[in-house]
Design a protein around this motif. Structure first.
Motif, PDB file in Angstrom:
ATOM      1  N   GLU A   5       0.814  -1.222   0.000  1.00  0.00           N
ATOM      2  CA  GLU A   5       0.000   0.000   0.000  1.00  0.00           C
ATOM      3  C   GLU A   5       0.844   1.267   0.000  1.00  0.00           C
ATOM      4  OE1 GLU A   5      -0.564  -2.584   1.910  1.00  0.00           O
ATOM      5  OE2 GLU A   5      -2.490  -3.307   1.131  1.00  0.00           O
ATOM      6  N   ASN A   6       1.966   1.275   0.730  1.00  0.00           N
ATOM      7  CA  ASN A   6       2.714   2.538   0.870  1.00  0.00           C
ATOM      8  C   ASN A   6       4.064   2.532   0.161  1.00  0.00           C
ATOM      9  OD1 ASN A   6       4.268   0.867   2.451  1.00  0.00           O
ATOM     10  ND2 ASN A   6       4.212   2.151   4.277  1.00  0.00           N
ATOM     11  N   PHE A   7       4.385   1.464  -0.589  1.00  0.00           N
ATOM     12  CA  PHE A   7       5.718   1.358  -1.187  1.00  0.00           C
ATOM     13  C   PHE A   7       5.988   2.512  -2.147  1.00  0.00           C
ATOM     14  CE2 PHE A   7       8.669  -0.126  -4.463  1.00  0.00           C
ATOM     15  CZ  PHE A   7       9.746  -0.537  -3.695  1.00  0.00           C
ATOM     16  N   HIS A   8       5.145   2.679  -3.137  1.00  0.00           N
ATOM     17  CA  HIS A   8       5.413   3.685  -4.172  1.00  0.00           C
ATOM     18  C   HIS A   8       5.262   5.101  -3.635  1.00  0.00           C
ATOM     19  CE1 HIS A   8       5.818   0.670  -7.322  1.00  0.00           C
ATOM     20  NE2 HIS A   8       4.719   0.082  -6.865  1.00  0.00           N
ATOM     21  N   SER A   9       4.330   5.317  -2.738  1.00  0.00           N
ATOM     22  CA  SER A   9       4.175   6.664  -2.179  1.00  0.00           C
ATOM     23  C   SER A   9       5.362   7.040  -1.300  1.00  0.00           C
ATOM     24  CB  SER A   9       2.874   6.750  -1.376  1.00  0.00           C
ATOM     25  OG  SER A   9       2.891   5.824  -0.289  1.00  0.00           O
ATOM     26  N   SER A  10       5.939   6.063  -0.604  1.00  0.00           N
ATOM     27  CA  SER A  10       7.077   6.349   0.269  1.00  0.00           C
ATOM     28  C   SER A  10       8.335   6.680  -0.520  1.00  0.00           C
ATOM     29  CB  SER A  10       7.355   5.155   1.192  1.00  0.00           C
ATOM     30  OG  SER A  10       6.250   4.912   2.031  1.00  0.00           O
ATOM     31  N   LEU A  11       8.448   6.164  -1.750  1.00  0.00           N
ATOM     32  CA  LEU A  11       9.639   6.445  -2.552  1.00  0.00           C
ATOM     33  C   LEU A  11       9.769   7.919  -2.912  1.00  0.00           C
ATOM     34  CD1 LEU A  11       9.769   3.402  -5.026  1.00  0.00           C
ATOM     35  CD2 LEU A  11      10.895   3.689  -2.815  1.00  0.00           C
ATOM     36  N   SER A  12       8.657   8.629  -2.873  1.00  0.00           N
ATOM     37  CA  SER A  12       8.685  10.056  -3.228  1.00  0.00           C
ATOM     38  C   SER A  12       8.868  10.960  -2.016  1.00  0.00           C
ATOM     39  CB  SER A  12       7.387  10.426  -3.947  1.00  0.00           C
ATOM     40  OG  SER A  12       6.269  10.176  -3.111  1.00  0.00           O
ATOM     41  N   GLU A  13       8.967  10.372  -0.810  1.00  0.00           N
ATOM     42  CA  GLU A  13       9.085  11.200   0.395  1.00  0.00           C
ATOM     43  C   GLU A  13      10.496  11.739   0.601  1.00  0.00           C
ATOM     44  OE1 GLU A  13       7.710   9.088   3.763  1.00  0.00           O
ATOM     45  OE2 GLU A  13       5.635   8.886   3.052  1.00  0.00           O
ATOM     46  N   ALA A  14      11.515  11.102   0.023  1.00  0.00           N
ATOM     47  CA  ALA A  14      12.896  11.545   0.202  1.00  0.00           C
ATOM     48  C   ALA A  14      13.607  11.493  -1.144  1.00  0.00           C
ATOM     49  CB  ALA A  14      13.617  10.657   1.224  1.00  0.00           C
ATOM     50  N   ALA A  15      14.701  12.250  -1.226  1.00  0.00           N
ATOM     51  CA  ALA A  15      15.478  12.255  -2.464  1.00  0.00           C
ATOM     52  C   ALA A  15      16.008  10.867  -2.777  1.00  0.00           C
ATOM     53  CB  ALA A  15      16.629  13.251  -2.351  1.00  0.00           C
ATOM     54  N   ARG A  16      16.379  10.118  -1.724  1.00  0.00           N
ATOM     55  CA  ARG A  16      16.864   8.743  -1.891  1.00  0.00           C
ATOM     56  C   ARG A  16      16.230   7.864  -0.819  1.00  0.00           C
ATOM     57  NH1 ARG A  16      20.431  11.969  -4.063  1.00  0.00           N
ATOM     58  NH2 ARG A  16      21.696  11.250  -5.830  1.00  0.00           N
ATOM     59  N   THR A  17      15.602   6.801  -1.254  1.00  0.00           N
ATOM     60  CA  THR A  17      14.997   5.841  -0.340  1.00  0.00           C
ATOM     61  C   THR A  17      15.766   4.533  -0.426  1.00  0.00           C
ATOM     62  OG1 THR A  17      12.818   6.853  -0.672  1.00  0.00           O
ATOM     63  CG2 THR A  17      12.876   4.659   0.317  1.00  0.00           C
ATOM     64  N   VAL A  18      16.309   4.110   0.707  1.00  0.00           N
ATOM     65  CA  VAL A  18      17.038   2.847   0.782  1.00  0.00           C
ATOM     66  C   VAL A  18      16.058   1.773   1.230  1.00  0.00           C
ATOM     67  CG1 VAL A  18      19.064   1.667   1.732  1.00  0.00           C
ATOM     68  CG2 VAL A  18      19.070   4.161   1.479  1.00  0.00           C
ATOM     69  N   VAL A  19      15.997   0.673   0.462  1.00  0.00           N
ATOM     70  CA  VAL A  19      15.055  -0.406   0.770  1.00  0.00           C
ATOM     71  C   VAL A  19      15.841  -1.707   0.920  1.00  0.00           C
ATOM     72  CG1 VAL A  19      12.982  -1.639   0.069  1.00  0.00           C
ATOM     73  CG2 VAL A  19      13.282   0.759  -0.594  1.00  0.00           C
ATOM     74  N   LEU A  20      15.635  -2.369   2.048  1.00  0.00           N
ATOM     75  CA  LEU A  20      16.197  -3.702   2.264  1.00  0.00           C
ATOM     76  C   LEU A  20      15.072  -4.721   2.084  1.00  0.00           C
ATOM     77  CD1 LEU A  20      18.633  -5.469   3.182  1.00  0.00           C
ATOM     78  CD2 LEU A  20      17.696  -5.320   5.496  1.00  0.00           C
ATOM     79  N   PHE A  21      15.216  -5.565   1.057  1.00  0.00           N
ATOM     80  CA  PHE A  21      14.283  -6.658   0.836  1.00  0.00           C
ATOM     81  C   PHE A  21      14.848  -7.901   1.528  1.00  0.00           C
ATOM     82  CE2 PHE A  21      13.846  -3.769  -2.745  1.00  0.00           C
ATOM     83  CZ  PHE A  21      12.477  -3.642  -2.894  1.00  0.00           C
ATOM     84  N   TYR A  22      14.049  -8.526   2.385  1.00  0.00           N
ATOM     85  CA  TYR A  22      14.554  -9.656   3.157  1.00  0.00           C
ATOM     86  C   TYR A  22      13.417 -10.624   3.445  1.00  0.00           C
ATOM     87  CZ  TYR A  22      12.257  -7.644   7.267  1.00  0.00           C
ATOM     88  OH  TYR A  22      11.326  -7.182   8.149  1.00  0.00           O
TER      89      TYR A  22
END
Length: 839
Positions: free
Chosen positions: A411-428
């Protein structure tokens, strides 16, 4: 002797602080003066006196007289005389006039009037003593009404003195008296601050305080050396009395952590003398710094509740289990010291606050020992077939500090990517051992990067959100990516340590390659003048220089920068004067300029290959150090070269002479034929194990070895009687090539196998739950195992394991990590976590 002396001092202070507890003769210290003239003529300069003026006959004055006479003895202990002055009937002066008779009391210091007190404010002994001392100490005890006033006093005291901040619901109470009597004694040591404002109490408390009760806190402003650093506060946990304040201040004055080097049975501190327990953190030389930090953290948490001591195992021979890390000594006579094994600092704090915790921990330890014995009898099956799984299983009780990492969902993945200039995501995957180990490093990186502008750290549990991970083409666990606004994501491919991940995230903030517009910018870049984001990183800088005729090489260089983003610091210069810049370093465009050690040495390298992959490989090779220090993180980079190692093992930093000789050697033949390097055993202690593999005993250090891991595995040792010089080493290498040297050892050609075979969980399930067969005639082995998504998985059940319900939602691709059925084992052994901090 010292302990006995401390007890005498405590007893004397107690007697001093409790004068009213000793039976006295009521009005023996109440002085009588026949007239105001006699009283004022007898006043001594600098001496305080509380006087009340009364006619010879004063009906209704008895209650007040009784209280004022009862307070005389107490005030006398503080050097304050209490005087009853008889007013003649005809005296209508200021003090003896009708309107003042028995309505006011007057406080003098010498001949100077300090304060007038209405007699209704002096309703008992507590109010008399409190108000009189408050008036005399008005300049020493600051009264504040607002938070700003309190903060101003704190700022003045920072780095100089500590503060005692007290709240009383009203003046003249027993608590107010206790604060003022303590201020009379300790006022020269600490700054006392008083308030009766309930709003100020609420503003300074994290919880919702009870404004109807008095409250006192010790503020450690002396340790706040920076202007923006707040003063730590330790609240008084007991009811506010003179004795409890004295006890609290005595504890605040004791050392935060006491280092001891003798039998704990012989240790006595102020905490034990005041009836508090003493916690020992058992330390050793190798972990002293970490143990010291742990002891200080625990001491701050238990300040006022228990003492903390750091006990060195190296200096004291303790006949206890080696794994015991905490000891508890109680003030009760004859009680033995309890030696315990605790998992984290929370358990230490609970140990003090909950007296039943010791018994519970001891029972748990006994149960664990019994479990260990049972597991040993069961063919040591608790040994994991994977060291990462073993480490995660061992540390399963530690809870990770995930508060700073945003949880992403579909639900919030794509919207959160626009909240900061760079979004670091750890997939685990939450069940998978390597994922859990990396998540721990990721938390450390998040703590290090806290407050970094423009960077948001987040995580996606692919077991919970398989569709999202599939959509993002995540084919292995763990995977870390940086999503840049309006650009393609960058996937991390380095070591999974916190420092390496933090460096990658910070480097990714800067364009790669960074385009430089002027000659001054380019030369400043080579000198080490980088963007502020890179100020704390000391990577070798690489600058590509191109002119208009080298567009193909420039495009390949830019694409190589996109691939190496986050791993390499790259700049690019292609202005009209690029030829002048490159010729300064004896090369022509297209060329690479390498600035090592902050620009003190710039090396020019011609770019002959314009293929992107060839350029990436070339850049990675050129960025390798000429004479590197081998560590666990960088060893794979040098092993990939496929060359023999000429490695110098040292018990610390190598000398400047040896470093210079080895560097000269490395700049010559070594760059083409072998890797010249060194290993610091103090920083990388695994080197001791390597030497023990090469030799039966560790040789004298420094030791120079030739090791060819890629062909034959022969190990040659440079003669110990020869000095390590370039000439001697070259002569020795010629003998090696001629076959004139005998190897010291040869590494065995054997596969690295796990200590035990992998568990066959399907076979275990067949024996344990045969009734689960869907049809009476079928056996469990005949049923193809199902993946969590519902698809069947083919293959031989003897060699293929099935993920459990805690497994991944999608089968990991060939490039990913093999599951090998570790999830059921972790799930079965999982317990409630506590904290990620470790003793």
């Amino acid at each position: 002797m010292t302990a006995q002396k401390d007890r005498w001092i405590s007893a004397l202070v107690f007697l001093l602080f409790c004068p009213c507890s000793i039976p006295r003769s009521g009005s023996a210290s109440l002085q009588q003066e026949p007239s105001p003239q006699h009283y004022f003529s007898a006043l001594e300069a600098g001496r305080a006196s509380l006087a009340f003026f009364t006619p010879s006959v004063s009906p209704g004055a008895q209650p007040f007289l009784e209280q004022i006479e009862s307070s005389a003895e107490t005030l006398q202990d503080y050097g304050i005389s209490v005087v009853k002055v008889n007013c003649p009937t005809e005296d209508v002066s200021r003090y003896c006039g009708k309107e003042n008779a028995l309505r006011k009391a007057f406080l003098f210091r010498g001949q100077r009037l300090i304060r007038e007190f209405p007699t209704d404010a002096l309703f008992d002994v507590n109010s008399i003593v409190a108000n009189v001392l408050f008036a005399l100490l008005f300049n020493e005890v600051k009264y504040v009404e607002t938070l700003a006033d309190l903060e101003n006093i704190e700022n003045v005291l920072k780095g100089k003195s500590n503060m005692v901040f007290a709240y009383v619901p009203a003046t003249g109470t027993a608590e107010h008296r206790a604060v003022m009597e303590a201020a009379f004694v300790y006022g020269t040591m600490h700054q006392f601050v008083l308030t009766t404002e309930a709003a100020l109490l609420k503003a300074t408390s994290h919880d919702d305080p009870d404004v109807s009760s008095a409250w006192l806190s010790f503020c450690h402003c002396q340790q706040a050396t920076e202007p923006g650093q707040p003063c730590r506060r330790t609240a008084l946990a007991q009811p506010l009395t003179l004795l409890s304040i004295h006890r609290h201040l005595k504890l605040m004055g004791a050392p935060l952590v006491t280092e001891v080097a003798e039998d704990p049975e012989k240790i006595s501190t102020v905490h034990l003398q005041l009836g508090l327990p003493l916690v020992f953190i058992l330390s050793q030389k190798e972990t002293y710094e970490a143990d010291r930090r742990t002891a200080e953290f625990v001491a701050w948490q238990l300040l006022g509740k228990a003492g903390v001591a750091l006990l060195s195992r190296d200096l004291v021979d303790l006949n206890v289990l080696h794994r015991s890390n905490v000891a508890l000594k109680t003030p009760d006579q004859g009680m033995p010291i309890q030696y315990l094994v605790l998992e984290d600092t929370d358990e230490v704090i609970t140990l003090v606050e909950d007296k039943n915790k010791v018994k519970q921990i001891q029972e748990d330890e006994q149960e664990e020992e019994e479990e260990d014995e049972d597991e040993k009898e069961n063919n040591n099956q608790d040994i994991q077939d994977d060291q990462v799984v073993e480490a995660v299983s061992r540390d399963k009780k530690r809870e990770l500090p995930l508060e700073q990492i945003l949880v992403l969902t579909e639900e919030n993945f794509h919207s959160s990517l626009s909240e900061a200039a760079r979004t670091v995501v750890l997939f685990y995957a939450s069940w998978e051992a390597v994922s859990l180990a990396v998540l721990r490093s990721y938390c450390e990186a998040a703590a290090h990067l806290k407050g970094t502008p423009g960077v948001l750290l987040s995580r996606v549990n692919c077991w919970d959100w398989p569709g999202l991970c599939s959509q993002e083409n995540v084919t292995q666990f763990p995977t870390m990516r940086i999503y840049k606004e309006g650009q393609h994501s960058v996937t991390y491919g380095g070591m999974w340590g916190a420092e390496e991940m933090s460096s990658f995230i910070l480097l990714s903030q800067v364009s790669c390659p960074l385009k430089l517009a002027t000659m001054d910018e380019a030369e400043g870049y080579l000198r080490g003048e980088f963007p502020s984001e890179l100020s704390s990183h000391h990577h070798t800088s690489l600058l590509g220089v191109f002119n208009t005729a080298t567009s193909e090489a420039r495009e390949a260089f830019e694409e190589a920068g996109n691939i190496l983003s986050g791993h390499v610091r790259m700049g690019m210069y292609f202005e009209d004067d690029a030829l002048a810049l490159s010729q300064k370093y004896s090369v022509a465009p297209p060329a690479l300029l390498l600035a090592r050690s902050g620009g003190r040495s710039v090396e020019g390298i011609a770019l002959s290959k314009h293929n992107v992959q060839d350029m990436v490989q070339m850049i990675r090779y050129e960025l390798l150090d000429i004479f590197p220090e081998i560590t666990v993180p960088n060893l794979p980079q040098y092993l990939q070269l496929g060359k023999p190692f000429l490695i110098l093992f040292s018990a610390g930093d190598i000398s400047q002479v040896e470093s210079k000789e080895m560097l000269n050697l490395a700049k010559g033949r070594a760059q083409q034929e072998f890797v010249a390097c060194w290993l610091n055993l103090k920083k990388t202690p695994v080197g001791y194990g390597i030497l023990r593999t090469y030799f039966s005993t560790t040789p004298p250090l420094p030791a120079l070895l030739w090791v060819n891991l890629h062909a034959g595995g022969q190990v040659f040792k440079f003669p110990a009687e020869q000095s390590i010089t370039e000439i001697n080493i070259l002569s020795w290498l010629e003998k090696l090539q001629a076959g004139l040297e005998v190897p010291s050892s040869t590494l065995a050609e054997e596969d690295w196998k796990p200590p035990l075979p992998a568990y066959n969980f399907l076979q275990m399930m067949e024996h344990s739950v045969p009734q689960l067969s869907p049809h009476p005639g079928d056996t469990p082995a005949q049923q193809p195992p199902k993946k969590p998504g519902g698809d069947t998985a083919g293959g031989d059940t003897a060699t293929r394991e099935e993920p459990s319900q805690e497994g991944t939602a999608e089968e990991v691709g060939a490039a990913g990590r093999g599951l090998r059925g570790t999830a059921p084992r972790l799930a079965a052994r999982d317990r409630q976590g506590k904290r990620h901090s470790e003793l």
